[in-house]
Design a protein around this motif. Sequence first.
Motif, PDB file in Angstrom:
ATOM      1  N   ILE A 589      27.155  10.811  -9.174  1.00 50.22           N
ATOM      2  CA  ILE A 589      26.517  10.130 -10.294  1.00 50.22           C
ATOM      3  C   ILE A 589      25.064   9.878  -9.936  1.00 50.22           C
ATOM      4  O   ILE A 589      24.655  10.014  -8.778  1.00 50.22           O
ATOM      5  N   ASP A 590      24.272   9.533 -10.933  1.00 51.63           N
ATOM      6  CA  ASP A 590      22.847   9.301 -10.686  1.00 51.63           C
ATOM      7  C   ASP A 590      22.654   8.218  -9.635  1.00 51.63           C
ATOM      8  O   ASP A 590      23.324   7.180  -9.635  1.00 51.63           O
ATOM      9  N   GLU A 591      21.697   8.464  -8.754  1.00 53.76           N
ATOM     10  CA  GLU A 591      21.424   7.531  -7.678  1.00 53.76           C
ATOM     11  C   GLU A 591      20.481   6.411  -8.134  1.00 53.76           C
ATOM     12  O   GLU A 591      19.628   6.603  -8.995  1.00 53.76           O
ATOM     13  N   ALA A 592      20.664   5.261  -7.521  1.00 55.82           N
ATOM     14  CA  ALA A 592      19.684   4.183  -7.644  1.00 55.82           C
ATOM     15  C   ALA A 592      18.789   4.225  -6.412  1.00 55.82           C
ATOM     16  O   ALA A 592      19.148   4.802  -5.378  1.00 55.82           O
ATOM     17  N   LYS A 593      17.617   3.616  -6.529  1.00 60.97           N
ATOM     18  CA  LYS A 593      16.645   3.658  -5.445  1.00 60.97           C
ATOM     19  C   LYS A 593      16.174   2.249  -5.136  1.00 60.97           C
ATOM     20  O   LYS A 593      15.887   1.462  -6.039  1.00 60.97           O
ATOM     21  N   LEU A 594      16.117   1.919  -3.857  1.00 58.91           N
ATOM     22  CA  LEU A 594      15.655   0.614  -3.414  1.00 58.91           C
ATOM     23  C   LEU A 594      14.551   0.809  -2.379  1.00 58.91           C
ATOM     24  O   LEU A 594      14.756   1.489  -1.371  1.00 58.91           O
ATOM     25  N   ASP A 595      13.360   0.221  -2.641  1.00 54.89           N
ATOM     26  CA  ASP A 595      12.235   0.299  -1.709  1.00 54.89           C
ATOM     27  C   ASP A 595      12.040  -1.066  -1.066  1.00 54.89           C
ATOM     28  O   ASP A 595      11.847  -2.082  -1.753  1.00 54.89           O
ATOM     29  N   LEU A 596      12.091  -1.107   0.251  1.00 51.65           N
ATOM     30  CA  LEU A 596      11.880  -2.332   1.008  1.00 51.65           C
ATOM     31  C   LEU A 596      10.619  -2.186   1.853  1.00 51.65           C
ATOM     32  O   LEU A 596      10.440  -1.168   2.530  1.00 51.65           O
ATOM     33  N   GLN A 597       9.761  -3.174   1.812  1.00 54.20           N
ATOM     34  CA  GLN A 597       8.612  -3.172   2.710  1.00 54.20           C
ATOM     35  C   GLN A 597       8.938  -3.982   3.946  1.00 54.20           C
ATOM     36  O   GLN A 597       9.784  -4.895   3.918  1.00 54.20           O
ATOM     37  N   SER A 598       8.280  -3.656   5.019  1.00 57.47           N
ATOM     38  CA  SER A 598       8.531  -4.363   6.276  1.00 57.47           C
ATOM     39  C   SER A 598       8.235  -5.846   6.103  1.00 57.47           C
ATOM     40  O   SER A 598       7.309  -6.247   5.391  1.00 57.47           O
ATOM     41  N   THR A 599       9.036  -6.684   6.745  1.00 58.78           N
ATOM     42  CA  THR A 599       8.861  -8.140   6.667  1.00 58.78           C
ATOM     43  C   THR A 599       8.171  -8.708   7.896  1.00 58.78           C
ATOM     44  O   THR A 599       7.719  -9.864   7.876  1.00 58.78           O
ATOM     45  N   HIS A 600       8.083  -7.945   8.958  1.00 60.01           N
ATOM     46  CA  HIS A 600       7.467  -8.431  10.203  1.00 60.01           C
ATOM     47  C   HIS A 600       6.976  -7.219  10.976  1.00 60.01           C
ATOM     48  O   HIS A 600       7.707  -6.240  11.137  1.00 60.01           O
ATOM     49  N   GLU A 601       5.735  -7.274  11.450  1.00 57.57           N
ATOM     50  CA  GLU A 601       5.157  -6.189  12.227  1.00 57.57           C
ATOM     51  C   GLU A 601       4.450  -6.797  13.446  1.00 57.57           C
ATOM     52  O   GLU A 601       3.859  -7.890  13.360  1.00 57.57           O
ATOM     53  N   LEU A 602       4.495  -6.101  14.538  1.00 60.94           N
ATOM     54  CA  LEU A 602       3.741  -6.533  15.714  1.00 60.94           C
ATOM     55  C   LEU A 602       3.550  -5.366  16.667  1.00 60.94           C
ATOM     56  O   LEU A 602       4.273  -4.364  16.605  1.00 60.94           O
TER      57      LEU A 602
END
Length: 861
Positions: A589-602
Amino acid sequence: MRQQYTSYDECVAFFKKAQQSHPNLFQVENIGTTWEEREIIAVSITKNVSNAAQKPALFYTGTIHAREWIGIELSLSFAKYILEHIEYDPQLNTILDKTTLYMVPCANPDGFEYSRNHFSFWRKNRRKNPDGSFGVDLNRNFNIGYAPSKNYTSNVYSGPEPFSEPETSALRDFFLAHNNITIALDYHSQGNVFFPAHNFIHEDAEDAVDLNLLASNMAEEIRKESGREYGVHMGKPPVHLISGSGREFYYSQGSLALVVEVGSRNISDYIEHMSENIKENIPALMMALSEVNNYTHNNTLERVKDFTALSVGAKEVELTWDYINDDTIYFEIYRSTKKKGYAQASNRIGMTKLKTYTDSNLKSATNYYYYIRAVCKDKSTKSPFGQIVGVRTQPAESMFSKILYPVADKIGYVGERTKKNSEHYGNNSLFVGVSKTRGECLGVCGFSLKTIPENAIITEAKISFYPMNRVSVQVERYGEWRVGQMDERTVDNFASFDEVKNAKILSYIDRPTEAAQLSQGIWRTYKFAAQEIAVLQKSLKRREAYFRMEGPSSLPLDRASQLMQWDIGYGKFSGGLTYRPKLDISYTIDEAKLDLQSTHELTVKKDKVEEATLLAGFDKNGHKEYACIEFDLTNLPDMENIVISNAYIELEALMIKSKGSLRFHIEMIVPCSFDVNYEKIQNRQIIERIGYDVSISDLEESSKQRFVFDRYAINEMLELAQVHKKAFFVISATTHKDKTKNERVSWIDSKRIKRPSLTLHYIKKRRFSPEQVQNFHYKIENGIIKLEWENPNDDSFQGVIVVKNPFKVPCSPYDGQKLYGGSDNYTYDNFGDVEIHKYYAVFSYDDVPNFSEPNYIEINE
């Protein structure tokens, strides 16, 4: 044409001459005398023939029915083959060193000669009956299942009592005097099919697997020789079986016994058809002879026990079994996509001394059947086969699969000259082809598509039919059978031959089946190509799909029928649900898409940790700098009801400071709560690398790069999400130089606008099976086994499949005989013997389908 065939006297003379010329190889003896004073000969063939009785043997009988001349002709041809090849064929010499071939070339000499000289279609022997008629059907005159009759003129008149005839008593006495016989083959015509012996109950005997595989292995030798496909068909429930046959008598004495129906006519054109039928059966006979030694009555190699599938995935199956510990024993495992497949070197997938085997590289949503046998390397003997294991691999990660069956009022046939076409639906069989009495006949098969979502995207489909009788297909190289999807909107009355005949065909499915490839008892599957799937896809909106099967529409000279009979799974003449046509569809079936940005970088450096930066490379002293990324996974959809089909991390190189020697890769690591220092990151526990590494030149060509997860990495990330709700990644640099200093890449801007992103493509799909049924039990109701259970109170529950297996707990819904599929809480085993030991298992399933573990009962322990 008849003059090309051999008379009985010529047959006897040939074998006596062979005995004279090769006295150490051939021995002819008279085992009885017919009503008309002809001698019944038996021929022993083996190396050092005086020791024939000390070797395991195959018993060949031919032409017990007078008009079935193939038996005598094949015996002569096989004997000639032996004479011509014995000097140089190593396989033949090895076989005849170890085994004996007993042949009764013609078990009905009187009837055969009457057929040759007076009435071609004569079937019986030449006993004079009380009413002045002649003949007993010798293949109804044995004692097993003998059915008394006084209908003397009948072609199947069984005689006054079992073994009343000199021919059958001679066969009985010879067989009983030779307890070295392990395999018995009775040659008949017509039909191009093997009929294994039946135990006269509707339950598989332990050696049914050996009978079917012996037949299938012989059939495969024929297919390799001529391209012709022989069927394998054990027969209907006991009421429909023949009575008093030689096959069942030989089987009752402990031998594997088959009837081999050869050709499409009793007395066919010798040059064009009979000679071809003979040649293709010689390698099949060689195959049978090679198995004789494995079925001796004192074979110490026991059958493999408890052969089952421990786990079934989308691409692999783990098998396990039990056997005695013996260093001289190893195991051969075979795989087939057909339940009545063969077991030869070409489909042997493994040899092992272990008691477990994992079969990999399989196709998802596909049925597989496994066979196993033990082999003693010291004695060069093999055991009988272990019981078959049947499984269906799971749908691929983002896929669903559905097997659909037609309802009764949508499956039947229409005949050009038949008067009650409406009564054919849901009753009897699909008769497809043409005959003088019925005219042209077309099969119709309609499926409801309501259980498949309208937004489904079909990726694969195939439609399968079970050929139940091909005797009326009398022409080997004439006509073909094909299946097409109809536009049901162009048919107002499916009981009208003309309307079905003139219906618009939207597409034909796969390649047609030629007459020589029709195989009784072997499923015939038509696989949809891409353009055919596109047509089926449009049918989803109409919520139904109809198919038409068509065969030849005209007959050649002097033939009355070219009509194939297919099982519809309904009505008293059918084999029931197990043999119902099926439409097997895989879809997504058609896919859904979820984009997550990073929450912590170092960035972790040798001497410090920098927040909100992502530098990866080497500092001025050559120490590595690590870029660390955290993603918050708490907002992922319900993990039990989604499947991630694809995942990737996208990074953008915002500053490049390098002379071109650096390469970068991303690692998913065990979470460390970002309470990190240089030593912790250096000693990090890596779960998996993500995608492939990229070079400076890759970044100069495109500053944005995707790092794609494999299936293992996706699954590991989901595990992290359930436990830690976060996922941690490290960007690490490598170089081919001994020492690299002051080279790095920055992967984030100072305002954290262009942060790394984690993209997930997913579909809504349950990952776990529904609950098991409860309170599974049975009772005897009107002499029939009734099975009852309580369905689970589970929103995902769609139905159950009930399976019977006489030998073990079914490991899957395909590991035995399917008795029921649906959402009821009871079913009957209509033909099951109430006194025979067996297992019943119920598997609940959802719409994927995911199957529960079986809830099973054992009866008659």
